[in-house]
Design a protein around this motif. Structure first.
Motif, PDB file in Angstrom:
ATOM      1  N   LYS A 267      -9.307  -1.537  -6.047  1.00 57.90           N
ATOM      2  CA  LYS A 267      -9.452  -0.925  -4.859  1.00 57.90           C
ATOM      3  C   LYS A 267     -10.751  -0.223  -4.836  1.00 57.90           C
ATOM      4  CE  LYS A 267      -7.981   1.562  -1.080  1.00 57.90           C
ATOM      5  NZ  LYS A 267      -6.754   2.405  -1.332  1.00 57.90           N
TER       6      LYS A 267
ATOM      7  N   ASP B 172       0.859   3.126   3.502  1.00 57.89           N
ATOM      8  CA  ASP B 172       0.122   3.777   2.775  1.00 57.89           C
ATOM      9  C   ASP B 172       1.125   5.339   2.466  1.00 57.89           C
ATOM     10  OD1 ASP B 172      -1.990   5.328   1.622  1.00 57.89           O
ATOM     11  OD2 ASP B 172      -3.312   5.327   3.483  1.00 57.89           O
TER      12      ASP B 172
ATOM     13  N   HIS C   3       1.446   5.005  -2.228  1.00 60.64           N
ATOM     14  CA  HIS C   3       1.210   6.164  -3.166  1.00 60.64           C
ATOM     15  C   HIS C   3       2.320   6.852  -3.747  1.00 60.64           C
ATOM     16  CE1 HIS C   3      -3.055   5.135  -2.610  1.00 60.64           C
ATOM     17  NE2 HIS C   3      -2.772   5.370  -1.177  1.00 60.64           N
TER      18      HIS C   3
ATOM     19  N   HIS D 201       0.970  -1.118   0.043  1.00 62.43           N
ATOM     20  CA  HIS D 201      -0.131  -0.149  -0.036  1.00 62.43           C
ATOM     21  C   HIS D 201       0.807   1.284   0.043  1.00 62.43           C
ATOM     22  CE1 HIS D 201      -4.036   2.089   1.632  1.00 62.43           C
ATOM     23  NE2 HIS D 201      -3.303   2.799   0.961  1.00 62.43           N
TER      24      HIS D 201
HETATM   25 ZN   LIG Z   1      -4.057   4.748   0.445  1.00 63.54          ZN
END
Ligand SMILES: [Zn+2]
Ligand SMILES: [Zn+2]
Ligand SMILES: [Zn+2]
Ligand SMILES: [Zn+2]
Ligand SMILES: [Zn+2]
Ligand SMILES: [Zn+2]
Ligand SMILES: [Zn+2]
Ligand SMILES: [Zn+2]
Lengths: 462, 462, 462, 462
Positions: free
Chosen positions: B151, B317, B62, B60
């Motif tokens: 997702k 994340d 970005h 996970h």
């Molecule tokens: Zn995320």
């Protein structure tokens, strides 16, 4: 040098499945890989279309269990041989000292009895009473004898039942030693009362057996053992979890970060409690074991526990009393000796109901029939994994093979089969023990006395 | 031929740890065994006293996320390089189409952006809207492009939030394709209302962020997604589970036999919600991400979930907005761009708080940082396992090494570190990616553009 | 004829609140209605702006408890008088036979001690051992003496602890008799071990008290008692539930249809475990009771249980050892006599933390301080309800009145106050016992020996 | 002056049962006491051996419900009359505006329809859409019209289904107004998908109805509504809880201190899902309602919820479509109009299965059939209690009376009876509405138009 090459199969381990050949030399797995060449003189087993899995480990059997001057039908030879016929290559049996009997005495007795085994074996030792000698013998067993697990019976009042004081002492000692405490979880006081109640009501037949051991009786003991383990900060393994309430107690404790493990019997997964209402005494009594078989709701909970991972191992509690022995309880269900077979059928029954139904993947099947027991009792990956260096205890599994289970065809010497008449799809075609093909397509070549005692080291300070 | 021999370490896989050397040739693990000989010209890494583990997989991240005409500080190069410095050798990032944007367009855009990666990478693709083209593109992505997970954002109303109709359609399509649906679980309607409520009360600073996203908001969405998956009979993966209630919802579903998986962020495990009450806007805003950090009770629940096995993976994340970007929400917390870093620190932080404290064994550490993600996203054992034939993505872990985490020394280009000032024991000494030593004792040798896109095959009909 | 007219108040019963006057004549409530006329010679109490509620019932006190040749500070006179000052008009105390002491002997002793009471009282009788005489005496107590509840201590090993065999026998007998079994739920075996452990570690001060009695120790016993009651199909009442785990065990059993009831102490609701870490021995020891005070998470669970309805009554376990008695454990926390006061403060503390905070409505307050206890112990609506025909045991409650609780101003003869310094809003302005004003605005007019023994009939076969 | 004296019975209220006569004068209960004298001209009802209970309140009916140009068989007259025959003296029906229809318009329409009622009635108003006018009309309804509860349908996509945005807005408005939000909890999106799935599989008959509305679909919606209420801090009432999962969600929320209430239908308690597999379309379709009937495990959970107190009221969802109307779904189960009768049978069925089996005491019966609904919808003790001053809506209950329920003998105008053929023990001998005997031993004397609209005040700021 003896060698066997298993060719063309799909190796299944707990973490994954992959196409590979498996070469076994001198009792060990020498290589796992593609297109392995057969050494000169090697026996070649064609595993095309089949799975090659670690042999089953049955972490809960009672071979040659003494009972009122007799013993169960299966001794260590016939029992382990029956296991081999079903793909199980290791058993962990129980040393059960009588109250006041020194643990080491009992241990030596069982070790002697087990020398006739056809497959590898190991022992949990029961703690049925307490004094300083027990404390000391636990140390000897762990440090010198390769015992890393101790059993506690919370039922069987006036016999081998542990009270809380003994539980606490023994669990604490296990923690010091790096050993795993295990429990038969039923509240013996309640069983005792309910047995008396049933008899007072005139319920004397086998139908009284499950009535005197309802799920709440089991769940209470499971929760108590888990709570004690929690307070003492020791892991705990609950044998033969049979009902939803116990499984939930385990899941709850795990979700609070506690290290709790649960074992399920093949019988509890697949046989329901209607058997006790069968009017044929021999049939009903043939199913008498403790905890008793349960209804479908409880069975579902056990399958879910295996799927979710809060139950870990499968076993059988293999303990084969014959009809004549069972007849001791003809007029009083509480006198029926407790025990059923299954060491031979466990893998097939669980594959059929577990993998064929989509509940479990083949890798999960290996986890719950072999790898997890090996890990929990610290013999992994020597057992429980198809990997170079491991013991060559293997089962070649034919997912398309079928068989109708029956007392007529079983290898076990018991005279009853709780899976009678059930046709399963998925059976062993070959079993290898210590690198030798000991079972091939119905032909059992078990050899008396070749099984070796497996020492299990204590858990590290980690 | 390029080769590296890692000598003298303890290999740690998810199932066990054992002493072995590891030989890597041409990007693959060639051999794992005792006393391996170094091929001519091989680089030898001394792993004495250290663990050799599969490189971390961060499922996970970005990298290079577009935001109002700018992007996050870390692009695919700097972000993957930072991962390598911390022992993470694979990331799974997200393709996020704008509403109405064709999935394939967005996918191609992200693929292009990712070409500069220094380590292997893969993509989940977000389904943010629905029509027939989305249905079709999901098929193309699974069948042709190696995408096996989609997702869904249940929050971010008026932006990328999925309504239930889209969830249902997409989950159903994923089932047909053998792909895994995943969800960001927060009820966007409630967040929207609570943000308005906070502002109506005059709460405009970052302290309003957690108040507008309490655990109940997350748990609702998690339960809803799980229920939908249950009804449709599709597995489901919940990203960044941050609170006890969500973890309990997952555990409950699993205990009913459902296949539900949960991911936890390193930050949620170790950073608590007191950060939002810090009067320094930059500090508080630097911690703004969704779901927000939680209190100790929730942190405990996450650790327990990892221990018990109802939570499965850890991630970050990673999404590095700089102070200037965060300042967009100077006067309105709901405008602070959501995101924190961590790809570089995850392993060390989890080792320190997980293994050093006795919560996790080294094997469990490998499971939750690497092996489980590889299994769930179907790239195991190519990734996630130290075994011959696997990609030579490895980390040599020095359990005695220490490091003080800080924005000053991090490799990530972000200007903030949520672990600032924390001293950890247990750090990577070497990282190997594609069989090359790309990090050694502080020296990062990441190479732009060598990372490869990892295709992930769909799950079989099993 | 003696009469009192309470005029202008709002009557609060467990089911509703309504404006009404209350006329009491000759010890009974004669009428509840609008604008009642005062009989000639009647005393008139102005209840304008106030609530008129049934007097509190404290179902758990130990007045005049013998201890090593001395007794607690409060005898039945001072203890019941203190209760009246706080709005409590009935206590249910405990007859506690020594092991082997005939129940009837102990019962008669306690009855005699209680004759000095200033308010009505009743007795639970403890079953601390078992033989046929106990079985018979239970029958006599229920059938002839108005006892409908029996107490069982699952802690206090080597003293009054019940083993499971006694529990089972006594619960079964209670069922036959239509009586309610109650338990002090702590696993005495674990407490014993943990006390020894603490001392072995050199922890000798009061901080060792909570460490030797963690929530798991309580929850285990609660679950065990509930399981036994379940199997025997008898209701059960768990005294002084102090932790979340016990409350959850009760809620679980109730959700399965079982009749389980829980009592909470005012102290457990409002005092936390930090008191044990106070360096002043007298202060810390003054708080030593079992189960010990807990942290906020557990307190929240108790409030939630009262709100949800799976906990039912509130009590105090009033048991006032003085500093000199507490000093017996100066060098060994396990020798500190267990007990704290509270009979006088319970209502005010629970109103302040329960009603003023919005957790409870006034009707719910009446339910948990009076009506539920009356129902569960079968003296409703004679006690616990403001209704014509009931005993005129009433409290006129001033929701605006405030008071600072302190040992300096308390009526109890104890020399310690666990609520010391707490200022509460909501206090009794008047208490009526047997139709007489016995407390008015600080003026206590308790009369020695006027309290009557309250017979409680057994529960019908329904 | 009209008066009725009910003599010699046992009055049962929710808190207790006691021997007393009940005198009713001019529509009100004038006195409850021993040996009351009959006023001149009073009608005397002999209640010897019988119970005198508050008349039933059915908080969930749909009389005279419009459907495709027709209406249900029972209008407000026949429906309330049927209720009286069964001991139910008050109904709370539903105003259901069409999307975009002003709430006040719909409200006035239903009020007009209801003027023919034979018994007292009240209305919940459904919020099926949202704009400022709805916000305003909710205020008018609460402040001027005596409506204190609003209904939300989470199912029925493309018709009256609320999305989350409307739920959030309406719940928030209810909180401001002191009104109770209620929900029909089923996830309409999932129902829609499953209906399509069933039809795609060729399942067109009524057996498709339960398959398209499994428990998980209900539980999801219940959890969502509860979570929204939790976040907004408003109480919530879940109508027709039909499954274990929903009941558990309610219990969980309550155990966390949330104010959540649950309603159960007589049908869900006593009719199981085997009815849908009946090959007779009329029979199966006659049972089509939503949520559908469930299996025994779910029924047990509902009974347990009533016993434990996390479910509170019982109702019927009385909605009598005739065979011709049901036939609209002859070839497509999703077109069968949803609804079953029961207003007449509810009390008898619940007494028979609840009290006669020992699950409930008579007082608990009164609580769940009358008093709790009165409390939750704020008309207690005017309704729901046998006490002086209350409305003289009473049922004299003959616990020894028996009756076989049948469409042939029912007073309802429906042409089907889901309890057909069931013989119950325990029936009303007399029903009093507004102080008049309207039913006596089979003789129904319901009068058209005498029923009064019952205003229900909002809940205080409390
Ligand atoms: Zn995320
Ligand atoms: Zn056993
Ligand atoms: Zn056994
Ligand atoms: Zn997210
Ligand atoms: Zn106690
Ligand atoms: Zn006590
Ligand atoms: Zn409905
Ligand atoms: Zn309805």
């Amino acid at each position: 040098m003896s060698s066997v090459l298993i060719r063309g199969g799909t190796v299944v381990n707990a973490d994954r499945a992959f196409r590979a050949d498996v070469l076994c030399i001198d009792g060990k797995i020498a290589e796992v890989g593609d297109n392995l060449a057969a050494p000169a003189g090697a026996q070649v087993v064609d595993a095309g279309g089949q799975y090659v899995m670690p042999g089953g480990i049955d972490p809960h059997t009672h071979m040659q269990l003494p009972f009122m001057g007799t013993v169960t039908m299966d001794d260590f030879y016939s029992g382990t041989a029956a296991g081999l016929a079903g793909g199980t290559t290791t058993i962990i049996d129980f040393v059960i000292p009588s109250p006041k009997q020194p643990l080491m005495d009992a241990y030596r007795t069982w070790r002697e009895w087990a020398e006739k085994s056809a497959a590898d074996y190991s022992f949990h030792v029961a703690v049925t009473w307490w004094d300083e000698s027990v404390h000391r013998d636990m140390g000897t067993l762990v440090q010198d004898e390769g015992v890393n697990s101790f059993k506690h019976f919370m039922a069987y009042k006036n016999a081998i039942m542990c009270d809380d004081e003994t539980l606490v002492n023994s669990f604490k000692r296990a923690l010091e030693l790096g050993a795993m405490p295990t429990v038969h979880a039923e509240n013996g006081e309640l069983v005792y009362l309910l047995q008396a109640d049933m008899k007072a009501k005139g319920i004397l037949g086998p139908e009284g057996h499950p009535l005197s051991r309802p799920p709440a009786v089991e769940a209470e003991a499971a929760q108590r053992a888990i709570a004690i383990a929690n307070v003492l900060n020791v892991p705990i393994y609950v044998v033969h979890v049979s009902c939803a309430e116990s499984a939930e107690a385990i899941a709850r404790a795990r979700a609070a970060g506690q290290r709790v493990y649960g074992e399920v019997l093949a019988g509890h997964l697949t046989v329901d409690d209607s058997v006790y209402r069968n009017p044929d005494f021999a049939y009903a009594a043939g199913h008498v074991m403790s905890p008793p078989f349960r209804n479908k709701t409880n069975q579902d909970a056990l399958w879910h526990g295996l799927q979710a991972g809060h139950l870990h191992t499968t076993a059988t509690d293999h303990c084969t009393f014959c009809a004549a022995q069972k007849a001791a309880g003809k007029d009083d269900f509480s006198k029926i000796p407790n025990g059923c077979g299954g060491v031979e059928e466990r893998l097939a029954v669980i594959w059929d109901e577990g993998v064929n139904t989509g509940r479990l993947t083949p890798s999960e099947f290996v986890a719950i029939t072999s790898a997890n027991a090996a890990k929990l009792f610290n013999i992994y990956p020597r057992k429980g994994c198809v990997v170079a260096g491991a013991d060559a205890d293997l089962v070649v599994w034919d997912p398309a093979g079928t068989k109708t289970l029956s007392v007529k065809t079983q290898k076990s010497l018991g005279d009853f089969n709780i899976f009678e008449g059930r046709t399963v799809t998925g059976v062993p075609s070959h079993t290898l023990s210590q690198g030798k093909v000991v079972y091939a397509n119905g032909d059992l070549r078990a050899e008396r006395g070749v099984g070796k005692y497996v020492k299990r080291p204590p858990f590290g300070p980690q």
